[in-house]
Design a protein around this motif. Structure first.
Motif, PDB file in Angstrom:
ATOM      1  N   ASP A 140      -9.582  -4.633  -1.247  1.00  0.00           N
ATOM      2  CA  ASP A 140     -10.729  -5.086  -0.281  1.00  0.00           C
ATOM      3  C   ASP A 140     -12.238  -5.986  -1.425  1.00  0.00           C
ATOM      4  O   ASP A 140     -12.807  -6.486  -0.095  1.00  0.00           O
ATOM      5  CB  ASP A 140     -11.761  -3.616  -0.546  1.00  0.00           C
ATOM      6  N   PHE A 149       0.446  -1.163  -0.188  1.00  0.00           N
ATOM      7  CA  PHE A 149      -0.055   0.231   0.257  1.00  0.00           C
ATOM      8  C   PHE A 149       0.654   1.249  -0.216  1.00  0.00           C
ATOM      9  O   PHE A 149       0.303   2.362  -0.108  1.00  0.00           O
ATOM     10  CB  PHE A 149      -0.579   0.375   0.670  1.00  0.00           C
ATOM     11  N   ASP A 183      -1.867   3.888  -4.602  1.00  0.00           N
ATOM     12  CA  ASP A 183      -2.507   4.481  -4.083  1.00  0.00           C
ATOM     13  C   ASP A 183      -4.045   3.599  -3.807  1.00  0.00           C
ATOM     14  O   ASP A 183      -4.026   2.356  -4.083  1.00  0.00           O
ATOM     15  CB  ASP A 183      -2.820   5.675  -5.909  1.00  0.00           C
ATOM     16  N   GLY A 184      -5.300   4.587  -4.262  1.00  0.00           N
ATOM     17  CA  GLY A 184      -6.419   3.611  -3.482  1.00  0.00           C
ATOM     18  C   GLY A 184      -6.754   2.404  -3.941  1.00  0.00           C
ATOM     19  O   GLY A 184      -7.946   1.555  -4.220  1.00  0.00           O
ATOM     20  N   SER A 185      -6.289   2.269  -5.682  1.00  0.00           N
ATOM     21  CA  SER A 185      -6.791   1.789  -6.394  1.00  0.00           C
ATOM     22  C   SER A 185      -6.634   0.137  -5.887  1.00  0.00           C
ATOM     23  O   SER A 185      -6.555  -1.256  -5.962  1.00  0.00           O
ATOM     24  CB  SER A 185      -6.457   1.432  -7.774  1.00  0.00           C
ATOM     25  N   GLU A 238      -0.681   4.138  -9.811  1.00  0.00           N
ATOM     26  CA  GLU A 238      -2.047   4.201  -9.517  1.00  0.00           C
ATOM     27  C   GLU A 238      -2.930   4.024 -10.662  1.00  0.00           C
ATOM     28  O   GLU A 238      -2.938   3.204 -11.745  1.00  0.00           O
ATOM     29  CB  GLU A 238      -2.392   5.641 -10.362  1.00  0.00           C
ATOM     30  N   LYS A 246      -5.828  -0.370  -3.086  1.00  0.00           N
ATOM     31  CA  LYS A 246      -6.415  -0.926  -1.678  1.00  0.00           C
ATOM     32  C   LYS A 246      -8.116  -1.093  -1.892  1.00  0.00           C
ATOM     33  O   LYS A 246      -9.101  -2.284  -1.628  1.00  0.00           O
ATOM     34  CB  LYS A 246      -6.819   0.508  -0.870  1.00  0.00           C
ATOM     35  N   GLN A 247      -8.454  -0.900  -2.877  1.00  0.00           N
ATOM     36  CA  GLN A 247      -9.812  -1.044  -3.402  1.00  0.00           C
ATOM     37  C   GLN A 247      -9.318  -2.811  -4.256  1.00  0.00           C
ATOM     38  O   GLN A 247     -10.727  -3.333  -3.838  1.00  0.00           O
ATOM     39  CB  GLN A 247     -10.234  -0.446  -5.038  1.00  0.00           C
TER      40      GLN A 247
END
Length: 202
Positions: free
Chosen positions: A113, A101, A105-107, A190, A109-110
């Motif tokens: 999840d 992480f 980026d958040g991709s 990203e 983490k997505q």
């Protein structure tokens, strides 16, 4: 009298020609010496000596473009190794993912999840499965920032009874960020997506 003047004039012309030749030769020699010294300085700057175990080892500096290609590929490889190397131990899984992480980026983490919600990590722990990844190829377009990449890898899901091999293809882009202890290359992945993740038939 005129004869002497003519001979003086001829001697002066010869002397002038000789002097011009000497000056031209000196300039050419000086320019060549400058070129050689510049080349030697450039070569010496690309040479680095590293002291390892008491021995001086010679290393060569790479150009900025070569270095960029190496660092971007290694960043992508490191991220995939952290994200996809799993063992049947929740703490170890979390430690690897925490490292991943820092590099994305958040991709990422997505994606985590989604896998967690589907019970993937719980299945790894419950089934005593180990997962390993071997990166086969990474292509990075370093001509335009952010740098787009595509990664092709092979996953191995190791169970006590058998091993499953999967082909993994992902893509994304790399944005330059500050270097840190957790992100030594100074890139952030990203828009990371998985294009393909299927079993390889034996």
């Amino acid at each position: 009298m005129f004869q002497r003047l003519r001979s003086l004039d001829a001697a002066f012309r010869i002397l002038r020609t000789f002097t011009l030749c000497v000056i031209a030769g000196s300039l050419a020699l000086g320019a060549f010496a400058l070129y050689l010294s510049h080349r030697l300085i450039t070569e010496s700057r690309q040479r680095v000596y590293v002291l390892a175990a008491g021995q001086a080892l010679e290393a060569y500096a790479a150009g900025q473009k070569e270095q960029l290609a190496i660092e971007t590929r290694d960043h992508v490889k490191t991220f995939h190794q952290h994200f996809f190397t799993l063992d049947p131990d929740e703490k170890l899984i979390q430690a690897n993912l925490r490292q991943a992480f820092y590099l994305a980026d958040g991709s990422a983490k997505q994606a985590y999840d989604n896998l967690k919600e589907s019970g993937y990590y719980a299945g790894v722990v419950a089934g005593n499965i180990s997962q390993r990844i071997e990166v086969d190829s990474i292509s990075v377009n370093t001509t335009e920032h952010p740098y787009r990449f595509r990664c092709v890898a092979t996953q191995r899901l190791i169970r006590s009874s058998h091993t499953v091999r999967r082909r993994l293809v992902t893509q994304g882009r790399l944005r330059s960020v500050g270097r840190s202890e957790h992100n030594p290359h100074g890139f952030l992945i990203e828009r990371w997506t998985t294009l393909e993740n299927r079993d390889i038939r034996p």
